[in-house]
Design a protein around this motif. Structure first.
Motif, mmCIF file in Angstrom:
data_model
loop_
_atom_site.group_PDB
_atom_site.id
_atom_site.type_symbol
_atom_site.label_atom_id
_atom_site.label_comp_id
_atom_site.label_asym_id
_atom_site.label_seq_id
_atom_site.Cartn_x
_atom_site.Cartn_y
_atom_site.Cartn_z
ATOM 1 N N ARG A 77 0.834 -1.210 0.000
ATOM 2 C CA ARG A 77 0.000 0.000 0.000
ATOM 3 C C ARG A 77 0.868 1.259 0.000
ATOM 4 O O ARG A 77 2.020 1.245 0.431
ATOM 5 C CB ARG A 77 -0.945 -0.013 1.200
ATOM 6 C CG ARG A 77 -1.991 -1.112 1.101
ATOM 7 C CD ARG A 77 -3.116 -0.913 2.100
ATOM 8 N NE ARG A 77 -4.145 -1.939 1.944
ATOM 9 C CZ ARG A 77 -5.342 -1.888 2.514
ATOM 10 N NH1 ARG A 77 -5.659 -0.862 3.296
ATOM 11 N NH2 ARG A 77 -6.233 -2.837 2.304
ATOM 12 N N ASN A 78 0.274 2.352 -0.465
ATOM 13 C CA ASN A 78 1.029 3.562 -0.754
ATOM 14 C C ASN A 78 1.903 4.047 0.392
ATOM 15 O O ASN A 78 3.078 4.363 0.202
ATOM 16 C CB ASN A 78 0.062 4.683 -1.166
ATOM 17 C CG ASN A 78 -0.645 4.385 -2.471
ATOM 18 O OD1 ASN A 78 -0.269 3.472 -3.206
ATOM 19 N ND2 ASN A 78 -1.692 5.140 -2.775
ATOM 20 N N ARG A 163 -15.307 3.235 -8.079
ATOM 21 C CA ARG A 163 -14.366 2.416 -7.323
ATOM 22 C C ARG A 163 -14.704 2.451 -5.831
ATOM 23 O O ARG A 163 -15.192 3.460 -5.318
ATOM 24 C CB ARG A 163 -12.957 2.962 -7.566
ATOM 25 C CG ARG A 163 -11.836 2.060 -7.133
ATOM 26 C CD ARG A 163 -10.509 2.564 -7.666
ATOM 27 N NE ARG A 163 -9.409 1.688 -7.291
ATOM 28 C CZ ARG A 163 -8.178 1.790 -7.766
ATOM 29 N NH1 ARG A 163 -7.891 2.738 -8.642
ATOM 30 N NH2 ARG A 163 -7.231 0.949 -7.377
ATOM 31 N N GLN A 167 -8.052 2.396 -2.136
ATOM 32 C CA GLN A 167 -7.462 3.525 -2.846
ATOM 33 C C GLN A 167 -8.443 4.693 -3.006
ATOM 34 O O GLN A 167 -8.094 5.719 -3.586
ATOM 35 C CB GLN A 167 -6.958 3.070 -4.224
ATOM 36 C CG GLN A 167 -5.811 2.093 -4.140
ATOM 37 C CD GLN A 167 -4.612 2.534 -4.955
ATOM 38 O OE1 GLN A 167 -4.320 3.728 -5.083
ATOM 39 N NE2 GLN A 167 -3.901 1.591 -5.504
ATOM 40 N N GLY A 174 -5.007 7.408 -0.794
ATOM 41 C CA GLY A 174 -5.582 6.976 -2.047
ATOM 42 C C GLY A 174 -5.953 8.150 -2.931
ATOM 43 O O GLY A 174 -5.645 9.307 -2.650
ATOM 44 N N MET A 176 -6.785 9.476 -7.276
ATOM 45 C CA MET A 176 -6.158 9.468 -8.585
ATOM 46 C C MET A 176 -4.831 10.226 -8.620
ATOM 47 O O MET A 176 -3.935 9.891 -9.398
ATOM 48 C CB MET A 176 -7.105 10.043 -9.640
ATOM 49 C CG MET A 176 -8.238 9.116 -10.039
ATOM 50 S SD MET A 176 -7.639 7.607 -10.857
ATOM 51 C CE MET A 176 -7.834 6.401 -9.535
ATOM 52 N N SER A 178 -2.600 10.092 -6.353
ATOM 53 C CA SER A 178 -1.618 9.117 -5.885
ATOM 54 C C SER A 178 -1.504 7.928 -6.824
ATOM 55 O O SER A 178 -0.447 7.286 -6.901
ATOM 56 C CB SER A 178 -1.994 8.612 -4.487
ATOM 57 O OG SER A 178 -1.908 9.648 -3.533
ATOM 58 N N ASN A 179 -2.574 7.625 -7.552
ATOM 59 C CA ASN A 179 -2.617 6.416 -8.363
ATOM 60 C C ASN A 179 -2.029 6.663 -9.757
ATOM 61 O O ASN A 179 -0.946 6.201 -10.085
ATOM 62 C CB ASN A 179 -4.064 5.918 -8.449
ATOM 63 C CG ASN A 179 -4.169 4.523 -9.033
ATOM 64 O OD1 ASN A 179 -3.274 4.049 -9.713
ATOM 65 N ND2 ASN A 179 -5.280 3.866 -8.774
ATOM 66 N N TRP A 180 -2.746 7.384 -10.593
ATOM 67 C CA TRP A 180 -2.251 7.719 -11.930
ATOM 68 C C TRP A 180 -1.341 8.944 -11.917
ATOM 69 O O TRP A 180 -0.529 9.141 -12.824
ATOM 70 C CB TRP A 180 -3.417 7.968 -12.876
ATOM 71 C CG TRP A 180 -3.950 6.748 -13.537
ATOM 72 C CD1 TRP A 180 -4.992 5.957 -13.135
ATOM 73 C CD2 TRP A 180 -3.462 6.142 -14.743
ATOM 74 N NE1 TRP A 180 -5.185 4.914 -14.001
ATOM 75 C CE2 TRP A 180 -4.255 5.008 -14.996
ATOM 76 C CE3 TRP A 180 -2.440 6.452 -15.626
ATOM 77 C CZ2 TRP A 180 -4.071 4.185 -16.107
ATOM 78 C CZ3 TRP A 180 -2.233 5.641 -16.733
ATOM 79 C CH2 TRP A 180 -3.044 4.520 -16.958
ATOM 80 N N ASP A 214 -11.216 11.619 -7.387
ATOM 81 C CA ASP A 214 -11.329 10.760 -8.566
ATOM 82 C C ASP A 214 -11.250 11.568 -9.860
ATOM 83 O O ASP A 214 -11.440 11.033 -10.947
ATOM 84 C CB ASP A 214 -12.596 9.900 -8.535
ATOM 85 C CG ASP A 214 -13.881 10.705 -8.457
ATOM 86 O OD1 ASP A 214 -13.828 11.946 -8.588
ATOM 87 O OD2 ASP A 214 -14.954 10.100 -8.262
ATOM 88 N N TYR A 328 -6.227 -2.320 -16.080
ATOM 89 C CA TYR A 328 -4.918 -1.703 -16.204
ATOM 90 C C TYR A 328 -4.038 -2.383 -17.258
ATOM 91 O O TYR A 328 -3.953 -3.605 -17.307
ATOM 92 C CB TYR A 328 -4.250 -1.800 -14.834
ATOM 93 C CG TYR A 328 -2.962 -1.057 -14.641
ATOM 94 C CD1 TYR A 328 -2.954 0.210 -14.066
ATOM 95 C CD2 TYR A 328 -1.747 -1.628 -14.961
ATOM 96 C CE1 TYR A 328 -1.776 0.878 -13.833
ATOM 97 C CE2 TYR A 328 -0.554 -0.965 -14.747
ATOM 98 C CZ TYR A 328 -0.578 0.290 -14.174
ATOM 99 O OH TYR A 328 0.606 0.939 -13.956
#
Length: 383
Positions: A77-78, A163, A167, A174, A176, A178-180, A214, A328
């Motif tokens: 996890r992040n 979602r 995340q 969590g 977007m 942090s994600n993309w 998001d 993904y």
């Protein structure tokens, strides 16, 4: 004959199973998945075939004690990414670290300090740096065909997704951004080709569960005057183009299908004389009636990657378009660079300093946005 590196995968959830493991499996002559570790017993069960010969451990420390594990790839996890990477470095292992490489700028500086103590041991998994379309765009920019570049756009709209996993929670870092975000900010910084001197951003929470963003919009201005527009949204039902570059002699666009680059630019032989504005009455015409511009239009097939494209662990055939509902996609190409860096001492294309700058810009974007989670969101429940 290439030396085969023995890898331990830390974190056996979605990323560990469906990204790290199948990507490594594309290079059986370079890598062997020798171990896997996860604190959750159910994540150590029903693993895909790539783990057939792997020893499974209930903790990072147990896997670090395995003398055969040379390289640890971190897919936890992040918030755990930086501490796990530092522990693995201190145990004498090579480390591939997934994004976000840190969740705060001070944490990123800790990671940089650890990397300095163990030079040549840390590799950042900015695998989007190796995407065929991105690198083809950079090549075209470098030719000068577009002239002086003033604007670049990097978009990802991974579909309308409601979602609801961890995340989506800010308490787990969590969202977007942090994600993309690390992928696209890294790409934007490469296309900007100058330090960021100004930034505007907006984060929104629209359709996902939890309280994290998001939808992300970031505008960055470089010291060279170039502007980069970054957008990430899981609320867009009609996705926009992945890349757009505008110069003073032409533009290019990469449509979402990621098969061609559309290019429209002035003929290289076209000479542009100096212009002087007319302050008085002007002929009843738009533009410059005394100038005939000749444009060249092309649809250029995107150069294929040296490696392979995967979607949820499945290798896509050459020219195959990923299933929009399939999840993904990732490039395995990065792993060949990691292997050459470890076994031959060749420079890895992504530096730790570049990763630290991505974290700094991400943190600045979060602060500039003034984002406050919705009152109606879960706001920490389940953390």
């Amino acid at each position: 004959m290439c030396r085969k590196l023995k890898v331990g995968i830390l974190g056996l959830g979605r990323a560990g199973r469906y990204m790290h493991a199948p990507e490594l499996a594309q290079y059986p002559e370079l890598y062997e998945i020798a171990a896997g570790a996860d604190h959750a017993p159910d994540r150590r069960e029903n693993l895909p075939p790539e783990f057939a010969r792997a020893r499974l451990y209930p903790s990072l420390d147990a896997m670090l004690a395995d003398p055969e594990v040379e390289l640890v790839t971190v897919a936890t996890r992040n918030a755990d990414h930086t501490p796990h990477a530092i522990r693995a470095l201190e145990a004498g292992k090579y480390v591939v670290l997934d994004k976000p490489v840190a969740v705060t700028y001070p944490q990123a500086l800790e990671l940089k300090a650890a990397s300095d103590r163990f030079p040549g041991k840390l590799f950042l998994r900015f695998n989007r740096r190796f995407e065929p379309a991105f690198n083809h765009v950079r090549e075209l920019m470098a030719t000068g065909v577009l002239g002086r570049i003033g604007f670049v756009r990097v978009y990802r709209h991974p579909g309308f997704v409601r979602r609801l996993d961890w995340q989506t929670l800010t308490c787990f870092h969590g969202g977007m951004l942090s994600n993309w975000g690390p992928h696209l900010i890294d790409q934007a910084l490469q296309l900007l080709e100058a330090p960021v001197v100004d930034l505007w951003s907006d984060l929104q929470h629209n359709v996902a569960a939890g309280d994290a963003d998001d939808q992300v919009k970031i505008l960055m201005r470089g010291a060279n005057g170039r502007v980069a527009d970054v957008e990430i949204s899981t609320t867009a039902t009609l996705p926009g183009p992945l890349y757009e570059v505008r110069g003073d002699r032409g533009s290019l666009v990469v449509p979402v299908e990621e098969k061609i680059i559309r290019l429209r630019c002035l003929d290289p032989a076209q000479k542009l004389g100096a212009l002087e504005a007319v302050p008085g009455n002007f002929p009843l015409a738009y533009g410059n009636p005394d100038e005939a511009l000749k444009f060249i239009e092309e649809e250029i097939p995107i150069k294929p990657a040296c490696g392979r494209t995967l979607q949820r662990g499945r290798v896509l055939a050459p020219g195959e378009t990923p299933d929009p509902a399939g999840g993904y996609t990732s490039q395995d190409t990065m792993w060949s660079f990691v292997h050459r860096a470890i076994t031959r001492g060749e420079p890895y294309p992504v530096t730790v300093e570049e990763g630290v700058e991505v974290v700094r810009v991400s943190e600045l974007a979060r602060a500039k946005s003034g984002y406050v989670p919705h009152e109606s969101a879960l706001s920490g429940k389940g953390c």
